[in-house]
Scaffold this motif. Structure first.
Motif, PDB file in Angstrom:
ATOM      1  N   PHE A  28       0.806  -1.217   0.000  1.00 27.61           N
ATOM      2  CA  PHE A  28       0.000   0.000   0.000  1.00 27.61           C
ATOM      3  C   PHE A  28       0.844   1.274   0.000  1.00 27.61           C
ATOM      4  O   PHE A  28       0.314   2.364  -0.162  1.00 27.61           O
ATOM      5  CB  PHE A  28      -0.946   0.003   1.209  1.00 27.61           C
ATOM      6  N   ALA A  48      -3.503  -3.173   5.238  1.00 27.80           N
ATOM      7  CA  ALA A  48      -4.865  -3.398   4.732  1.00 27.80           C
ATOM      8  C   ALA A  48      -5.875  -3.317   5.867  1.00 27.80           C
ATOM      9  O   ALA A  48      -6.919  -2.667   5.740  1.00 27.80           O
ATOM     10  CB  ALA A  48      -4.949  -4.760   4.033  1.00 27.80           C
ATOM     11  N   SER A  99     -13.395  -4.563  -1.067  1.00 29.75           N
ATOM     12  CA  SER A  99     -13.168  -4.340   0.361  1.00 29.75           C
ATOM     13  C   SER A  99     -12.678  -5.595   1.073  1.00 29.75           C
ATOM     14  O   SER A  99     -12.406  -5.562   2.268  1.00 29.75           O
ATOM     15  CB  SER A  99     -14.456  -3.848   1.023  1.00 29.75           C
ATOM     16  N   THR A 154       1.881  -5.706   4.494  1.00 26.18           N
ATOM     17  CA  THR A 154       0.717  -5.473   3.643  1.00 26.18           C
ATOM     18  C   THR A 154      -0.577  -5.810   4.362  1.00 26.18           C
ATOM     19  O   THR A 154      -1.552  -5.047   4.292  1.00 26.18           O
ATOM     20  CB  THR A 154       0.845  -6.279   2.343  1.00 26.18           C
ATOM     21  N   TYR A 188      -4.472   1.043  -2.940  1.00 31.93           N
ATOM     22  CA  TYR A 188      -5.679   1.364  -2.187  1.00 31.93           C
ATOM     23  C   TYR A 188      -6.683   2.134  -3.051  1.00 31.93           C
ATOM     24  O   TYR A 188      -7.883   1.833  -3.035  1.00 31.93           O
ATOM     25  CB  TYR A 188      -5.337   2.147  -0.923  1.00 31.93           C
ATOM     26  N   GLN A 189      -6.209   3.082  -3.836  1.00 30.55           N
ATOM     27  CA  GLN A 189      -7.092   3.841  -4.720  1.00 30.55           C
ATOM     28  C   GLN A 189      -7.746   2.915  -5.748  1.00 30.55           C
ATOM     29  O   GLN A 189      -8.927   3.077  -6.078  1.00 30.55           O
ATOM     30  CB  GLN A 189      -6.315   4.962  -5.421  1.00 30.55           C
ATOM     31  N   LEU A 216      -9.885  -2.696   5.412  1.00 32.18           N
ATOM     32  CA  LEU A 216     -10.168  -3.811   4.512  1.00 32.18           C
ATOM     33  C   LEU A 216     -10.243  -5.114   5.304  1.00 32.18           C
ATOM     34  O   LEU A 216      -9.555  -5.279   6.312  1.00 32.18           O
ATOM     35  CB  LEU A 216      -9.085  -3.919   3.447  1.00 32.18           C
ATOM     36  N   LEU A 232      -6.478   0.129   7.006  1.00 33.67           N
ATOM     37  CA  LEU A 232      -7.294   0.883   6.043  1.00 33.67           C
ATOM     38  C   LEU A 232      -8.759   0.445   6.056  1.00 33.67           C
ATOM     39  O   LEU A 232      -9.567   0.964   5.291  1.00 33.67           O
ATOM     40  CB  LEU A 232      -6.710   0.726   4.632  1.00 33.67           C
TER      41      LEU A 232
END
Length: 183
Positions: free
Chosen positions: A89, A124, A104, A120, A95-96, A129, A127
């Motif tokens: 990321f 994630a 998701s 990672t 991410y974008q 996810l 963020l």
């Protein structure tokens, strides 16, 4: 909830380490990774490849070690990102891309458990996810200069990730849960 398979650093350096006799665990991680990759492809579900490149070392893009591991080359419809640090990321646009595609949920496989996979998966989770780590498709190597073998590092890393950042699943469990949608 849309999901994607995220393949981390399945590059020739992995095979080179194995060929050098570096302690590796689990022994079937590459084969299991190919099986889940093929299942995602058969189901026409998103596959995202992450490659680690550096500016002047073993993983320079001109070096064999940086090339995809046999069987893990991206197909034309599969997205890939190049990273220059540990997390997929960090400065990659991953991410974008996930946001734009409505993804998701990540199913994660790859190398190396204690390094880039660890970074990672934690990123994630931070963020927001949802992450499922296919444990027997994640590769670990012994840590050079220490008494820490590959299996110990694999067990420790995955236990820490399972404690707060990801759900763990074996390939067999994943197949069982997804049996109606794979051939």
């Amino acid at each position: 909830m849309a999901d994607a398979l995220l393949i981390i650093d399945m590059q020739q350096f992995v095979q080179q380490r194995i060929d050098q006799g570096i302690d590796t665990f689990p022994p079937q991680a590459i084969e299991n990774g190919l099986l889940i990759l093929n299942a995602y492809r058969q189901r026409q579900r998103p596959v995202i490849h992450i490659y680690h490149h550096d500016s002047n070392g073993t993983l320079h893009p001109d070096q064999l070690a940086a090339m995809p591991l046999e069987g893990f080359q991206p197909l034309p419809n599969e997205k890939f990102f190049i990273k220059h640090g540990s997390s997929a990321f960090s400065h990659t646009g991953l991410y974008q891309h996930l946001l734009a595609e409505g993804i998701s949920q990540l199913t994660v496989i790859g190398a190396v458990a204690g390094f880039c996979v660890n970074s990672t998966v934690r990123a994630a989770s931070d963020l927001g996810l949802s992450v499922t780590l296919i444990d027997d498709a994640v590769l670990s190597f012994a840590l050079a200069g220490t008494s820490y073998n590959a299996e110990l590092l694999w067990n420790t890393t995955l236990a820490l990730l399972a404690a707060d950042f990801a759900a763990l699943s074996s390939l067999a469990q994943w197949r069982s849960e997804n049996e109606n949608s794979i051939k």
